[in-house]
Design an enzyme around this catalytic site. Sequence first.
Site, PDB file in Angstrom:
ATOM      1  N   ASP A 271       0.879  -1.149   0.000  1.00  0.00           N
ATOM      2  CA  ASP A 271       0.000   0.000   0.000  1.00  0.00           C
ATOM      3  C   ASP A 271       0.930   1.216   0.000  1.00  0.00           C
ATOM      4  O   ASP A 271       2.137   1.101   0.206  1.00  0.00           O
ATOM      5  CB  ASP A 271      -0.907  -0.043   1.240  1.00  0.00           C
ATOM      6  CG  ASP A 271      -2.131   0.823   1.064  1.00  0.00           C
ATOM      7  OD1 ASP A 271      -3.124   0.605   1.772  1.00  0.00           O
ATOM      8  OD2 ASP A 271      -2.098   1.720   0.182  1.00  0.00           O
TER       9      ASP A 271
HETATM   10  C1  GLC Z   1      -4.344   4.225  -0.136  1.00  0.00           C
HETATM   11  C2  GLC Z   1      -5.205   3.024   0.165  1.00  0.00           C
HETATM   12  C3  GLC Z   1      -5.201   1.997  -0.937  1.00  0.00           C
HETATM   13  C4  GLC Z   1      -5.060   2.713  -2.258  1.00  0.00           C
HETATM   14  C5  GLC Z   1      -3.670   3.315  -2.310  1.00  0.00           C
HETATM   15  C6  GLC Z   1      -3.444   4.133  -3.578  1.00  0.00           C
HETATM   16  O1  GLC Z   1      -3.715   4.690   1.018  1.00  0.00           O
HETATM   17  O2  GLC Z   1      -5.010   2.367   1.411  1.00  0.00           O
HETATM   18  O3  GLC Z   1      -6.435   1.268  -0.857  1.00  0.00           O
HETATM   19  O4  GLC Z   1      -5.243   1.803  -3.349  1.00  0.00           O
HETATM   20  O5  GLC Z   1      -3.384   4.105  -1.173  1.00  0.00           O
HETATM   21  O6  GLC Z   1      -4.329   5.189  -3.603  1.00  0.00           O
END
Ligand code: GLC
Length: 734
Positions: free
Chosen positions: A245
Amino acid sequence: MGMNFPMVPAPAPAAGGTPAATPAPAPQGPVVGTTQQKVPGAAGTTANLADLGIPTLVVADGPAGLRISPTRPGETRTFYATAFPIATLLAASWDLDLVYQTGLDMGSEVKAYGVDVLLGPGMNIHRNPLGGRNFEYFSEDPYLTGKMAASIVKGIQANGVGTSVKHFAANNHETNRNMINVKVSPRALREIYLRGFEIVVREAAPWTVMSSYNKVNGPYTSENPELLKTVLRDDWGFKGFVMTDWFGGRNAAAQMVAGNDLLMPGGQAQMDTLLAAVRRGDLPEKYIDENVDRMLNIIRVSPTFLGHQPSNNPDLKGHAERARKTASEGMVLLKNEAATLPAKPQPVAVFGNYSYDLVSGGTGSGDVNEAYTISLPDGLSGAGFTVDAGLRTLYETYIVAEKAKQPPRRSFFAPPVIVPEMAILPKDLKKAASTNAMAIITIGRIAGEGGDRKVQDDYYLSAAEKQLIADVSKAFHAKGKKVVVMLNIGGVIETASWRDLVDGILLTWLPGQEAGNAIADVLSGKVNPSGKLPTSFLVKYEDDPAAEGFPGQEYGPEIDLGRRKVRASEITYQEGVFVGYRAFDKRNIAPAYEFGHGLSYTTFGYSDLKLSSPAFSGSVTATVTVTNTGKVAGREVVQVYLAAPGKTMEKPLAELKAFGKTGLLQPGQSETLTFTLDARSLTSFDEGRSAWVAEAGTYTVKIGASSRDIRAQANFTLATEQVVERVNKALEME
Ligand code: GLC
């Protein structure tokens, strides 16, 4: 089998100071919503290695539709995407074909706009009703979660683009998500928190998996080879790659060793750390080679690598029409006293802020930049209802004035703006009750990543909301007129304390951009509601075992992450496998509305339940006939629960093992559904043997219109215990 993966030494502590934490990677690459190269607004890209013939892949959110910037500098055309209904609504449809079609449409927009991987579906379990991202996830039940995820992944990937099933694993709430250590038993992991991911990996082969921010039983998930290699690859056969993430985890070298192949969004500091670790010999190059290999296996099938030229012209009109139909299929009729609904077109008094400010989706990366959202008044007017103009003006004026007082939202990540519920003056109420045929009240809730919901004024209605329901009900009932409440929510709220005041309750969830039309379709009877709850509605939040210790306990000193200061925290999932209906059934807690509940404008009879054999041998097939015993056409969701003998392990009273949805049955029409339970369906996870084991004894197949409305049941026996599948021992609690 704990691995001592090489730890990259933390930077030397400042003279005399405490050791500085590994610096968070400087945002070198694009971060959420700022990718300005190929697809502005996408969440990120892989590194540009054009000189090696390796193109930059684009990844973009999210679970309810593609999230990219709707406009671009110097471009006159727009780049809107469709805001589909949220994942919980999709699950509430219990219709795998419908969800597959939603994936087809969603994936075609991903491809049309030149994105290679959609960062979804989100599929963490609804462990606690206050989870801030529950709207992005399907259910409290792992089987329903896994089947829904598999369907939408197949649909999306049928376009030749990828998905990233997330957040792997046990990211069930948002508070302190980057630091929290989730302590959970291996059995609860395997049966509840990992089970959905296992189903989607085995049935749909997602191109990628996104590891979660949190730790599980000690290590960060993104740094844990037991999770990312032993379970995901060795036990389940995952062949794609794992990405973090955004800014997830702390130790880049440990992430490489763990099989977290891609660090998103990626930063120079991480690059430097890895190069130094390889040069020092702390990080054997073979790990890097393995990760690169897994990345290339996906890159070489990506639209970008295959030279796809984006059309930038998806069929938004066609997708919106299907999103409207999908939304109406996932709405749940919770209450319908004396056939209050469907309502014929008539003058209606529409109350509640959210009636004039419908919530189409959640906030954060799970939001979508859609071209429009159909309002409730517009949807109702389109269906022939006459919406009280005076009330509409009062509310719309109030909402504009209240929002004008709020500071501008800093970003789409910022917590949503909540406008206090407008009070209705007695004179306005009296007039509305005289000049309209019925009342509609919308109660709304909006949440998003980075924060969890609250108990007061969120799970429980605010005083103003309770007052509104009481006043409107009193005024309209005094005139012999009906009151219907719409729940425009992304997560469970309390209903028991006020539901007896009203005649009907329709759970609309967050229905996407066609919200107002889809709601009107159900209210008017154009669509007969067939949704059923994928998550329980409890009487009191405090009744939920997952409420204990939520959202975790902070401890230790403050840690400066550069962008913010945090403290370590931990939470123990002490309830084990007893989550949601598994807990409430076992503890004999009567929900307000049980898992699987949902009414229709017609009724259904169940008959002729037959099992293929009274003795289990490899599999057992159940057939049951459903008949429309009412006066209007409708669809029924049939749920198959299994009660298993629990001698060696404490087990839930019954667990969802299969489900099906009939076609549209005309009054008097019947359909026979067939369900097959294989050996794995009978098993529970035996930690001692690290195996899925089916105990000998009597099993009861329960055919339900809900988890508590069991319409038929039959027994079969398993003569001798079966060890159905052995898996690696992994993820032990510390
Ligand atoms: C965010 C989320 C994830 C998302 C990623 C990119 O913090 O936790 O679900 O796909 O970052 O935006």
